[in-house]
Design a protein around this motif. Sequence first.
Motif, PDB file in Angstrom:
ATOM      1  N   PHE A  26       0.537  -2.184   0.771  1.00 30.83           N
ATOM      2  CA  PHE A  26       0.912  -0.780   0.947  1.00 30.83           C
ATOM      3  C   PHE A  26       2.286  -0.471   0.351  1.00 30.83           C
ATOM      4  O   PHE A  26       2.526   0.650  -0.100  1.00 30.83           O
ATOM      5  CB  PHE A  26       0.851  -0.409   2.435  1.00 30.83           C
ATOM      6  CG  PHE A  26      -0.556  -0.382   2.968  1.00 30.83           C
ATOM      7  CD1 PHE A  26      -1.386   0.701   2.726  1.00 30.83           C
ATOM      8  CD2 PHE A  26      -1.063  -1.461   3.675  1.00 30.83           C
ATOM      9  CE1 PHE A  26      -2.694   0.717   3.189  1.00 30.83           C
ATOM     10  CE2 PHE A  26      -2.376  -1.455   4.147  1.00 30.83           C
ATOM     11  CZ  PHE A  26      -3.198  -0.364   3.903  1.00 30.83           C
ATOM     12  N   MET A  27       3.162  -1.458   0.310  1.00 25.53           N
ATOM     13  CA  MET A  27       4.438  -1.271  -0.363  1.00 25.53           C
ATOM     14  C   MET A  27       4.235  -1.115  -1.874  1.00 25.53           C
ATOM     15  O   MET A  27       4.937  -0.347  -2.533  1.00 25.53           O
ATOM     16  CB  MET A  27       5.373  -2.450  -0.085  1.00 25.53           C
ATOM     17  CG  MET A  27       5.942  -2.473   1.317  1.00 25.53           C
ATOM     18  SD  MET A  27       7.005  -1.052   1.634  1.00 25.53           S
ATOM     19  CE  MET A  27       7.759  -1.558   3.185  1.00 25.53           C
ATOM     20  N   CYS A  28       3.289  -1.844  -2.406  1.00 20.33           N
ATOM     21  CA  CYS A  28       2.963  -1.718  -3.827  1.00 20.33           C
ATOM     22  C   CYS A  28       2.429  -0.318  -4.122  1.00 20.33           C
ATOM     23  O   CYS A  28       2.780   0.297  -5.126  1.00 20.33           O
ATOM     24  CB  CYS A  28       1.944  -2.787  -4.214  1.00 20.33           C
ATOM     25  SG  CYS A  28       1.597  -2.885  -5.981  1.00 20.33           S
ATOM     26  N   ALA A  29       1.585   0.185  -3.229  1.00 18.38           N
ATOM     27  CA  ALA A  29       1.076   1.549  -3.377  1.00 18.38           C
ATOM     28  C   ALA A  29       2.221   2.553  -3.334  1.00 18.38           C
ATOM     29  O   ALA A  29       2.296   3.483  -4.153  1.00 18.38           O
ATOM     30  CB  ALA A  29       0.059   1.849  -2.279  1.00 18.38           C
ATOM     31  N   PHE A  30       3.126   2.366  -2.392  1.00 23.76           N
ATOM     32  CA  PHE A  30       4.297   3.243  -2.269  1.00 23.76           C
ATOM     33  C   PHE A  30       5.132   3.197  -3.547  1.00 23.76           C
ATOM     34  O   PHE A  30       5.562   4.230  -4.075  1.00 23.76           O
ATOM     35  CB  PHE A  30       5.141   2.800  -1.068  1.00 23.76           C
ATOM     36  CG  PHE A  30       6.412   3.580  -0.883  1.00 23.76           C
ATOM     37  CD1 PHE A  30       6.409   4.780  -0.193  1.00 23.76           C
ATOM     38  CD2 PHE A  30       7.619   3.107  -1.380  1.00 23.76           C
ATOM     39  CE1 PHE A  30       7.585   5.503  -0.013  1.00 23.76           C
ATOM     40  CE2 PHE A  30       8.794   3.813  -1.222  1.00 23.76           C
ATOM     41  CZ  PHE A  30       8.783   5.023  -0.529  1.00 23.76           C
ATOM     42  N   SER A  31       5.357   1.989  -4.060  1.00 23.80           N
ATOM     43  CA  SER A  31       6.168   1.817  -5.262  1.00 23.80           C
ATOM     44  C   SER A  31       5.597   2.591  -6.446  1.00 23.80           C
ATOM     45  O   SER A  31       6.345   3.214  -7.218  1.00 23.80           O
ATOM     46  CB  SER A  31       6.260   0.322  -5.610  1.00 23.80           C
ATOM     47  OG  SER A  31       6.929   0.115  -6.828  1.00 23.80           O
ATOM     48  N   ASN A  32       4.272   2.583  -6.577  1.00 23.60           N
ATOM     49  CA  ASN A  32       3.684   3.204  -7.763  1.00 23.60           C
ATOM     50  C   ASN A  32       3.641   4.728  -7.701  1.00 23.60           C
ATOM     51  O   ASN A  32       3.355   5.372  -8.707  1.00 23.60           O
ATOM     52  CB  ASN A  32       2.267   2.678  -7.999  1.00 23.60           C
ATOM     53  CG  ASN A  32       1.812   2.894  -9.431  1.00 23.60           C
ATOM     54  OD1 ASN A  32       2.587   2.681 -10.363  1.00 23.60           O
ATOM     55  ND2 ASN A  32       0.580   3.332  -9.619  1.00 23.60           N
ATOM     56  N   ILE A  33       3.919   5.328  -6.550  1.00 19.73           N
ATOM     57  CA  ILE A  33       3.939   6.794  -6.497  1.00 19.73           C
ATOM     58  C   ILE A  33       5.348   7.339  -6.667  1.00 19.73           C
ATOM     59  O   ILE A  33       5.543   8.561  -6.740  1.00 19.73           O
ATOM     60  CB  ILE A  33       3.334   7.342  -5.185  1.00 19.73           C
ATOM     61  CG1 ILE A  33       4.249   7.064  -3.997  1.00 19.73           C
ATOM     62  CG2 ILE A  33       1.923   6.791  -4.969  1.00 19.73           C
ATOM     63  CD1 ILE A  33       3.859   7.807  -2.725  1.00 19.73           C
ATOM     64  N   LEU A  34       6.348   6.474  -6.749  1.00 19.16           N
ATOM     65  CA  LEU A  34       7.728   6.953  -6.807  1.00 19.16           C
ATOM     66  C   LEU A  34       8.013   7.761  -8.066  1.00 19.16           C
ATOM     67  O   LEU A  34       8.638   8.828  -7.997  1.00 19.16           O
ATOM     68  CB  LEU A  34       8.696   5.776  -6.686  1.00 19.16           C
ATOM     69  CG  LEU A  34       8.749   5.134  -5.294  1.00 19.16           C
ATOM     70  CD1 LEU A  34       9.585   3.864  -5.323  1.00 19.16           C
ATOM     71  CD2 LEU A  34       9.306   6.118  -4.269  1.00 19.16           C
ATOM     72  N   LYS A  35       7.574   7.279  -9.212  1.00 19.70           N
ATOM     73  CA  LYS A  35       7.833   8.037 -10.433  1.00 19.70           C
ATOM     74  C   LYS A  35       7.060   9.362 -10.453  1.00 19.70           C
ATOM     75  O   LYS A  35       7.630  10.409 -10.782  1.00 19.70           O
ATOM     76  CB  LYS A  35       7.529   7.183 -11.668  1.00 19.70           C
ATOM     77  CG  LYS A  35       8.606   6.134 -11.921  1.00 19.70           C
ATOM     78  CD  LYS A  35       8.346   5.312 -13.159  1.00 19.70           C
ATOM     79  CE  LYS A  35       9.434   4.268 -13.341  1.00 19.70           C
ATOM     80  NZ  LYS A  35       9.178   3.379 -14.502  1.00 19.70           N
ATOM     81  N   TYR A  83      -0.063   9.323  -2.464  1.00 18.96           N
ATOM     82  CA  TYR A  83      -0.254   8.088  -1.715  1.00 18.96           C
ATOM     83  C   TYR A  83      -1.731   7.828  -1.409  1.00 18.96           C
ATOM     84  O   TYR A  83      -2.226   6.712  -1.619  1.00 18.96           O
ATOM     85  CB  TYR A  83       0.555   8.131  -0.426  1.00 18.96           C
ATOM     86  CG  TYR A  83       0.323   6.946   0.476  1.00 18.96           C
ATOM     87  CD1 TYR A  83       0.837   5.700   0.154  1.00 18.96           C
ATOM     88  CD2 TYR A  83      -0.419   7.078   1.645  1.00 18.96           C
ATOM     89  CE1 TYR A  83       0.622   4.604   0.969  1.00 18.96           C
ATOM     90  CE2 TYR A  83      -0.642   5.983   2.467  1.00 18.96           C
ATOM     91  CZ  TYR A  83      -0.124   4.757   2.129  1.00 18.96           C
ATOM     92  OH  TYR A  83      -0.351   3.665   2.937  1.00 18.96           O
ATOM     93  N   THR A  84      -2.435   8.815  -0.912  1.00 18.78           N
ATOM     94  CA  THR A  84      -3.848   8.600  -0.558  1.00 18.78           C
ATOM     95  C   THR A  84      -4.673   8.281  -1.797  1.00 18.78           C
ATOM     96  O   THR A  84      -5.566   7.427  -1.748  1.00 18.78           O
ATOM     97  CB  THR A  84      -4.426   9.833   0.159  1.00 18.78           C
ATOM     98  OG1 THR A  84      -4.203  11.019  -0.630  1.00 18.78           O
ATOM     99  CG2 THR A  84      -3.781  10.013   1.522  1.00 18.78           C
TER     100      THR A  84
END
Length: 419
Positions: free
Chosen positions: A164-173, A200-201
């Motif tokens: 889930f941290m990886c998912a979070f990381s990829n939505i930052l940009k 995120y979803t």
Amino acid sequence: MGLGEYPTKIPISRFWNEPGEKNIKMHNIHYYPAKFPALIVSKSLEYAKEKNIKISTIADIFCGCGTTALEARRKGINFWGCDINPVATLIAKTKSQYYVQSKLKKYSEKVLSSYLNNDETTPAYYLSHPRIKYWFSKSQISDLYHLLSSIKKSVPKGKYQDFFMCAFSNILKPASRWLTKSIKPQVDPNKRISKVRLLYTQQVDFMVKAMNELKKTSPATSQVKIITANYLNLDIKKPFADMIITSPPYVTSYEYADLHQLSAIWLGFSDDYRTLRQGSIGSLYHDSLTQNKLDEVNEYAKMIYDKLSRKDSRKAKSVVKYFYDLKNTVDKAYKILKSGGLSVFVIGNTEYSGVAVNNAKYLHDCMLERGFSNITISKRIIRGKTLSPYRDSKGRFSSNSKDRKVYRYEFVIIAEKIK
């Protein structure tokens, strides 16, 4: 061929340019620049099979976002990987793990429920951090903090939290003012920024589908170990790998730490992303040059240094430091490779201030000097990498197709350790 021309003028290899199978979704769960294609791994294993070399363990000393790790896992081969970038190793670990779907569903629901009911006050750290303020609006900062806090509270530390941290990381940009798919930090003043919840979803849904696809086609029998460390500082006691498949950074290339600054700060890897430049080879910010480093590189490296010194002394120093580190990389690669094993390096050439920097030639020379045998070099066309192949008249990255195209080819250097 004259000094510096080899291997640039060798013909393009058909073997390394054949179309491979379509990449599975797991390779695309997180944006990452300049990752090499999965084809490199499958072709390397095919090459080893033709040589009757049995591969039980593959190592990638610059493992990046884990292309080699994932492909090794898919083929039931043990993997050991290392990268200095904690964002890269987070992605690599996530990609090469297997997850229970019911657990992902449970944690996903808990995170979303917590996020929707999260009324915590956003800490001043996030609201006042200069880089976070630069890239995000105040409302996006609060939404992202609430999501990050919900992940930490809802998912225990370990591979599921990494997911889930990886998912979070990829939505930052996408959640920021960052110009979409830019290879350098650049603001898009006209960007329409999506809401955090939607981003995120959608990201988690894609990652779950990718995981399900992976489990259907891949065995779960191999062991994967990925560490975050400077490979050059590791104390390797004895050889353990049957094959090394890796791609060192290109000298005069872009700064990976700069490209991953949003993830590095939000995930707590560094309060100041610039500290992640330390130790990375090829960084312009590592321009310290001592006489012993210059003495240890070969005549080709010294020639490049002399040429660049007349145009940009800082760049000249950083290039020699890169060559020095690349030589030590080859020395350590030799140490971790078992006798009879194969080393596969993928590297491209670069250019700066009109000076061609033949990284492939220098790497080949280092391998020859170190004692590798049966060295072969193949040329392949670069396809599908997220980088700009153009440079303007001043040597800066450009997206203008009328400028010079410098990233057209890369080289696959294969060598054996006979002793």
